[in-house]
Design an enzyme around this catalytic site. Structure first.
Site, PDB file in Angstrom:
ATOM      1  N   ASP A 116      48.672  34.599  40.240  1.00 55.32           N
ATOM      2  CA  ASP A 116      47.737  35.413  41.035  1.00 55.32           C
ATOM      3  C   ASP A 116      46.381  35.560  40.347  1.00 55.32           C
ATOM      4  OD1 ASP A 116      49.996  35.795  42.523  1.00 55.32           O
ATOM      5  OD2 ASP A 116      49.849  37.988  42.579  1.00 55.32           O
ATOM      6  N   HIS A 135      49.836  35.726  36.037  1.00 53.03           N
ATOM      7  CA  HIS A 135      48.405  35.697  36.328  1.00 53.03           C
ATOM      8  C   HIS A 135      47.752  34.641  35.445  1.00 53.03           C
ATOM      9  CE1 HIS A 135      49.775  39.676  37.576  1.00 53.03           C
ATOM     10  NE2 HIS A 135      48.809  39.638  38.474  1.00 53.03           N
TER      11      HIS A 135
HETATM   12 NI    NI Z   1      46.425  40.487  41.852  1.00 53.32          NI
END
Ligand code: NI
Length: 473
Positions: free
Chosen positions: A298, A442
């Protein structure tokens, strides 16, 4: 038996004489040590009027050693901290002694004495917990005629190991974190200078990682500070100045075990627990016993995304990237590369808000702008969205349904944004792995990207393969 006893007798007689003698010798030795200690100052090369004594300090677990010299040439008073850690004591006393030697040399070389030169060295403890100790040593010297000097030396120590904790330890070598702290420090200096109505100064030349490497913790563990003496970083005309950075303003960058151990690092808000997906937007369920896993990344694209693509290729792994729309056009080529190498692209909103807090129109805008940016870069429109913070409600899901899109959450949260530690991230991912698992990471964090080879090789050994969300079912 009798013979042995007889033979033993002279021995015990001897012991009878030897033991009291040893006791006497030992006492004499102790007295000697005590005496030597008392007159220690007279035994060394230090000036004959040097005196010292010990006293408790006002700080828990810390005593002070006071050294004074008082004569026609100099008036000196030094207070050394004596902590329970020898290593800490040595570093501080060596640092003080070096400064004091320079002062003594100046005194020795001086020829005219209107009044004695003075030196006062003391210390303050600004943070004192079972784990951490922050100490500032203040040095004031007045050598006749010359400008009086005010200097500081300061450190934060790991109390257990006795090691100095530098800014790099506190930020775990993250450039982003160091930059954030440096910029907060510069802002703080600028403010102080403004308040004092001193001229502006270019701090970019002055404030760098080395300059800020040593720091102290203040304000009950809630601030980082740099108590600068006169002319230590800023020009002498700016005087003494303490840089203070509240930890709350940079806490996002200090989410690591070292910083947490030594100071008060508030945790960033937890992402909301994943709500149950609505029937219209099901999260792909592990319907088969196939050992497949979906790695999802993400918040990108970011500076480490291209490297991540190479790693995934090396292991023949496919993944899914939930992109932030506003970042797409600036990095269109890496976005195209994600698509070209067989990974799936997903929507992670335009500006990363909590979607349920927005109006319908705003929600639609967050989704559509991002879809459009990805379509422009790659020619492909995403069919999946990962809601920021996992936050969805009926309105969001309805907007997705209207666009034939699904909301995709996760089953394993590596919490990689909190622990910027590749090993921790890898072990969380591996521990959570199940057939059909969706692992959340991430790729904007270097530590997360660096964890990927470990995750891929560990799970490959367990027989897993890595697919996009689309291929999970
Ligand atoms: Ni996010």
């Amino acid at each position: 038996m009798r013979i042995q006893r007889k033979k033993a007798k002279p021995k015990s007689k001897k012991l009878f004489i030897i033991i009291p003698f040893l006791i006497l010798l030992f006492s004499a030795g102790l007295f000697g040590i005590y005496f030597l200690n008392q007159s220690h100052s007279r035994q060394t090369t230090a000036p004959s009027d040097e005196k010292y004594y010990f006293a408790d300090s006002k700080y828990s677990g810390i005593r002070s050693k006071f050294v004074t010299r008082d004569n026609k040439r100099e008036k000196v008073s030094i207070e050394y901290p004596i902590t329970e850690n020898e290593k800490i004591n040595r570093l501080i006393s060596e640092s003080i002694d070096k400064i004091d030697r320079d002062f003594q040399n100046t005194v020795l070389l001086a020829t005219v004495f209107d009044k004695p030169m003075t030196e006062t060295i003391g210390y303050q403890v600004t943070h004192n917990t079972s784990e951490a100790l922050s100490i500032v040593v203040n040095i004031k010297q007045d050598m006749n005629g010359a400008h009086p000097a005010s200097m500081t030396q300061f450190w934060t120590f790991d109390k257990k190991s006795g090691e100095v904790v530098g800014l790099a330890d506190f930020t775990e070598q993250s450039d982003e974190a160091a930059e954030a702290i440096m910029s907060a420090a510069k802002d703080n200096i600028s403010q102080t200078i403004k308040q004092r109505q001193q001229p502006e100064i270019d701090l970019n030349e002055i404030i760098n990682k080395e300059a800020l490497s040593n720091f102290i913790i203040t304000n009950n563990g809630n601030s980082l500070a740099w108590p600068l003496g006169q002319a230590s970083l800023l020009p002498s005309s700016y005087g003494e100045l303490t840089i203070t950075v509240p930890i709350s303003s940079v806490s996002k960058y200090l989410q690591n075990p070292t910083a947490r151990k030594l100071a008060n690092i508030p945790k960033p808000p937890e992402p909301k627990p994943a709500p149950a997906p609505a029937p219209a937007a099901p999260t792909p369920a592990p319907t088969t016993g196939n050992k497949v896993i979906a790695l999802t990344f993400d918040d990108g694209p970011g500076p480490y995304t291209a490297h991540l693509l190479d790693i995934l290729d090396q292991y023949g792994a496919k993944a899914t990237f939930f992109l932030i729309g506003s970042k797409v056009s600036g990095q269109a080529s890496v976005v195209r590369s994600i698509q070209a190498r067989g990974h799936q692209l997903g929507n992670h909103s335009w500006s990363h808000p909590e979607l349920p807090k927005l109006s319908v129109d705003q929600i639609a805008g967050e989704i559509d702008r991002t879809n459009e940016a990805i379509r422009q870069a790659t020619g492909v429109k995403p069919s999946i969205l990962r809601p920021p913070y996992g936050a969805v409600n009926g309105v969001v899901l309805e907007q997705l349904r209207l666009r034939n899109m699904s909301s995709i959450l996760w089953s394993v949260d590596t919490r990689d944004w909190a622990d910027r530690n590749s090993q921790i991230v890898c072990s969380r991912a591996v521990a959570g792995a199940r057939p059909g698992a969706v692992i959340l990471m991430h790729d904007i964090h270097q530590t997360s990207v660096n964890a990927v080879p470990c995750i891929l090789s560990s799970l490959k050994q367990q027989g897993y393969s890595f697919v996009t969300i689309q291929r999970l079912n």
